[in-house]
Design a protein around this motif. Structure first.
Motif, PDB file in Angstrom:
ATOM      1  N   LYS A  88       0.840  -1.205   0.000  1.00 16.54           N
ATOM      2  CA  LYS A  88       0.000   0.000   0.000  1.00 16.54           C
ATOM      3  C   LYS A  88       0.877   1.258   0.000  1.00 16.54           C
ATOM      4  CE  LYS A  88      -3.768  -2.221   2.594  1.00 16.54           C
ATOM      5  NZ  LYS A  88      -4.487  -2.245   3.901  1.00 16.54           N
ATOM      6  N   TYR A  89       2.129   1.088   0.404  1.00 17.07           N
ATOM      7  CA  TYR A  89       3.032   2.236   0.546  1.00 17.07           C
ATOM      8  C   TYR A  89       4.178   2.226  -0.468  1.00 17.07           C
ATOM      9  CZ  TYR A  89       0.489   2.355   4.926  1.00 17.07           C
ATOM     10  OH  TYR A  89      -0.517   2.378   5.858  1.00 17.07           O
ATOM     11  N   VAL A  90       4.605   1.037  -0.881  1.00 21.08           N
ATOM     12  CA  VAL A  90       5.644   0.882  -1.907  1.00 21.08           C
ATOM     13  C   VAL A  90       5.108  -0.153  -2.898  1.00 21.08           C
ATOM     14  CG1 VAL A  90       8.007   0.085  -2.376  1.00 21.08           C
ATOM     15  CG2 VAL A  90       7.530   1.398  -0.307  1.00 21.08           C
ATOM     16  N   PRO A  91       5.141   0.147  -4.214  1.00 19.04           N
ATOM     17  CA  PRO A  91       4.596  -0.811  -5.186  1.00 19.04           C
ATOM     18  C   PRO A  91       5.213  -2.198  -5.041  1.00 19.04           C
ATOM     19  CG  PRO A  91       5.160   1.273  -6.249  1.00 19.04           C
ATOM     20  CD  PRO A  91       5.687   1.351  -4.843  1.00 19.04           C
ATOM     21  N   LEU A  92       4.403  -3.216  -5.263  1.00 21.97           N
ATOM     22  CA  LEU A  92       4.829  -4.606  -5.077  1.00 21.97           C
ATOM     23  C   LEU A  92       6.087  -4.932  -5.888  1.00 21.97           C
ATOM     24  CD1 LEU A  92       3.962  -7.248  -3.621  1.00 21.97           C
ATOM     25  CD2 LEU A  92       2.734  -7.869  -5.708  1.00 21.97           C
ATOM     26  N   GLU A  93       6.216  -4.341  -7.092  1.00 16.23           N
ATOM     27  CA  GLU A  93       7.391  -4.648  -7.915  1.00 16.23           C
ATOM     28  C   GLU A  93       8.684  -4.100  -7.331  1.00 16.23           C
ATOM     29  OE1 GLU A  93       5.307  -1.086  -9.957  1.00 16.23           O
ATOM     30  OE2 GLU A  93       4.707  -2.957  -8.966  1.00 16.23           O
ATOM     31  N   ARG A  94       8.604  -3.171  -6.360  1.00 23.58           N
ATOM     32  CA  ARG A  94       9.799  -2.648  -5.690  1.00 23.58           C
ATOM     33  C   ARG A  94      10.010  -3.297  -4.325  1.00 23.58           C
ATOM     34  NH1 ARG A  94       8.532   3.244  -5.334  1.00 23.58           N
ATOM     35  NH2 ARG A  94      10.235   3.279  -3.807  1.00 23.58           N
ATOM     36  N   LEU A  95       9.227  -4.319  -4.016  1.00 23.77           N
ATOM     37  CA  LEU A  95       9.358  -5.028  -2.743  1.00 23.77           C
ATOM     38  C   LEU A  95      10.024  -6.387  -2.950  1.00 23.77           C
ATOM     39  CD1 LEU A  95       5.889  -4.356  -1.053  1.00 23.77           C
ATOM     40  CD2 LEU A  95       8.073  -3.220  -0.568  1.00 23.77           C
ATOM     41  N   TYR A  96      10.757  -6.818  -1.926  1.00 28.41           N
ATOM     42  CA  TYR A  96      11.497  -8.075  -1.944  1.00 28.41           C
ATOM     43  C   TYR A  96      11.356  -8.688  -0.550  1.00 28.41           C
ATOM     44  CZ  TYR A  96      13.394  -5.940  -6.152  1.00 28.41           C
ATOM     45  OH  TYR A  96      13.510  -5.356  -7.370  1.00 28.41           O
ATOM     46  N   LEU A  97      11.829  -9.925  -0.374  1.00 29.15           N
ATOM     47  CA  LEU A  97      11.648 -10.603   0.909  1.00 29.15           C
ATOM     48  C   LEU A  97      12.960 -11.205   1.394  1.00 29.15           C
ATOM     49  CD1 LEU A  97       9.524 -11.533   3.051  1.00 29.15           C
ATOM     50  CD2 LEU A  97       9.316 -13.654   1.720  1.00 29.15           C
ATOM     51  N   SER A  98      13.169 -11.109   2.712  1.00 28.49           N
ATOM     52  CA  SER A  98      14.358 -11.718   3.333  1.00 28.49           C
ATOM     53  C   SER A  98      14.081 -11.950   4.815  1.00 28.49           C
ATOM     54  CB  SER A  98      15.573 -10.795   3.184  1.00 28.49           C
ATOM     55  OG  SER A  98      15.530  -9.743   4.131  1.00 28.49           O
ATOM     56  N   PRO A  99      14.974 -12.668   5.497  1.00 31.59           N
ATOM     57  CA  PRO A  99      14.922 -12.658   6.961  1.00 31.59           C
ATOM     58  C   PRO A  99      15.226 -11.250   7.466  1.00 31.59           C
ATOM     59  CG  PRO A  99      16.253 -14.485   6.154  1.00 31.59           C
ATOM     60  CD  PRO A  99      16.016 -13.573   4.995  1.00 31.59           C
ATOM     61  N   GLN A 100      14.891 -10.972   8.711  1.00 27.97           N
ATOM     62  CA  GLN A 100      15.044  -9.603   9.237  1.00 27.97           C
ATOM     63  C   GLN A 100      16.494  -9.253   9.518  1.00 27.97           C
ATOM     64  OE1 GLN A 100      15.285 -11.491  12.005  1.00 27.97           O
ATOM     65  NE2 GLN A 100      16.249 -10.149  13.498  1.00 27.97           N
ATOM     66  N   CYS A 101      17.345 -10.255   9.715  1.00 37.27           N
ATOM     67  CA  CYS A 101      18.755 -10.001  10.011  1.00 37.27           C
ATOM     68  C   CYS A 101      19.544 -11.239   9.635  1.00 37.27           C
ATOM     69  CB  CYS A 101      18.943  -9.658  11.501  1.00 37.27           C
ATOM     70  SG  CYS A 101      20.532  -8.844  11.846  1.00 37.27           S
TER      71      CYS A 101
END
Length: 371
Positions: free
Chosen positions: A325-338
């Motif tokens: 809702k705040y950053v387009p899905l195509e600019r989002l990625y996934l990882s562990p937090q640290c």
């Protein structure tokens, strides 16, 4: 060979649990029972093994697991002129004191041939058509903070009369080391930065007020030193930043949402992507992501490395769409937090549980983005 640039759709921060054989070898080396060459041989073998596991897990980025250092940040600082260290320091985390070497200034900070560049060269040989080597170093702001903490400020003032002089030298030294990494073939460098996490929340505000420091001025300095270090970086080199609130033996240093720093680091820091800790309520909500400048990618650290329990897949997917809702899905990625072992002590989970976490990251990312 085409260069792969991070972040990858499913990614990780960089450190991995040290295997028992490596931990034992490092201990024997400290006791004088193992030579540097013997330790290097054990470390090289461990790095080869962890890289093979990263590839087998289907990831497109490889790191050396940070196996050649004791701490995610201090070892890097020891590679500059003007920096001294000894055993015996400690920092209070949530319910545990993190054992960290005392590290302070004895002269002007200057770059020299940095050992981490050689470490990177060893890692780079394992790149292939599917993978790229990433190297992680503490952010310039982290180095700046190290030398202005209360126990170090007196030593620092003997060398640097003002904070601005210290900032200028740190940035210049970093620019030289970035150039060294680039010449060694590094195209993916990552700053690890706990400084932004240390200035969020009410406790941080009270801590800085007690030291007589203006918190907004501190934020300005953190932004300044990072951006000065990034000035003139090669156009075909990606430098990203991982922002965290501390990660030592499954404990944390601070809590608080990103709201108080978003106008600085999200909006104005000149990195290519932000790896953001978002694994529990300590991180706050996604609304500050609206401040992320449109040229940056955001890696959501929604999977924790602090506990072995696997997250609920559908709950993580729902959170990704909430962030979108705040950053387009195509600019989002996934990882562990640290990372899984920011310091060699590591977090409280097994190697098998570590790889299960990464398998979950990949599975979720492929379901959300289709690749």
């Amino acid at each position: 060979m085409k260069t792969i640039y991070t972040p990858c759709r499913y990614d990780f921060v960089g450190s991995f649990l040290r295997p028992a054989k490596l931990k034992e070898a490092r201990q024997l080396f400290k006791q004088g029972k193992l030579s540097q060459a013997e330790l290097d041989a054990v470390t090289d073998e461990a790095v080869r093994a962890v890289v093979a596991k990263q590839k087998a897990a289907g990831f497109h980025v490889i790191t050396d697991g940070e196996f050649r250092r004791a701490y995610w940040h201090l070892d890097f600082m020891w590679g500059f002129e003007g920096v001294a260290h000894k055993e015996g320091g400690g920092v209070q985390f949530n319910g545990e004191v993190a054992a960290l070497d005392e590290t302070w200034l004895v002269g002007k900070i200057k770059a020299k041939a940095h050992p981490f560049v050689e470490y990177f060269r060893f890692l780079k040989q394992f790149e292939d058509e599917q993978t790229v080597a990433k190297y992680t170093i503490p952010a310039p702001a982290q180095m700046y903070q190290q030398f202005i903490i209360p126990q170090n400020i007196a030593a620092t003032r003997k060398i640097y009369a003002t904070d601005d002089e210290l900032i200028a030298d740190i940035a210049a030294a970093y620019r030289e080391v970035i150039t060294e990494f680039y010449a060694a073939g590094c195209r993916n460098l990552q700053f690890d930065d706990c400084t932004w996490g240390a200035v969020v929340g009410d406790a941080a505000k009270q801590r800085y007020e007690a030291l007589g420091l203006n918190l907004e001025e501190v934020k300005r300095q953190l932004l300044t030193v990072n951006n000065l270090a990034l000035a003139g970086k090669p156009a075909d080199m990606v430098i990203n930043s991982h922002i965290c609130r501390g990660n030592y033996h499954s404990t944390y240093f601070t809590s608080g949402p990103y709201d108080a720093v978003a106008d600085y680091v999200f909006a104005q820091e000149h990195v290519d992507a932000l790896y953001l800790e978002y694994d529990d309520e300590r991180s706050g909500g996604f609304a500050p992501l609206a401040k992320v400048s449109p040229d940056k990618k955001v890696v959501l650290g929604l999977i924790t490395t602090k506990t072995p329990q696997l997250e609920d897949k559908e709950a993580v997917i729902a959170r990704i769409h909430e962030a979108a809702k705040y950053v387009p899905l195509e600019r989002l990625y996934l990882s562990p937090q640290c990372g899984f072992a920011s310091c060699e002590i590591g977090n409280k989970l097994t190697e098998e549980e570590q790889w299960a976490k990464l398998a979950l990251v990949k599975e979720i990312a492929e379901q959300v983005w289709g690749h």
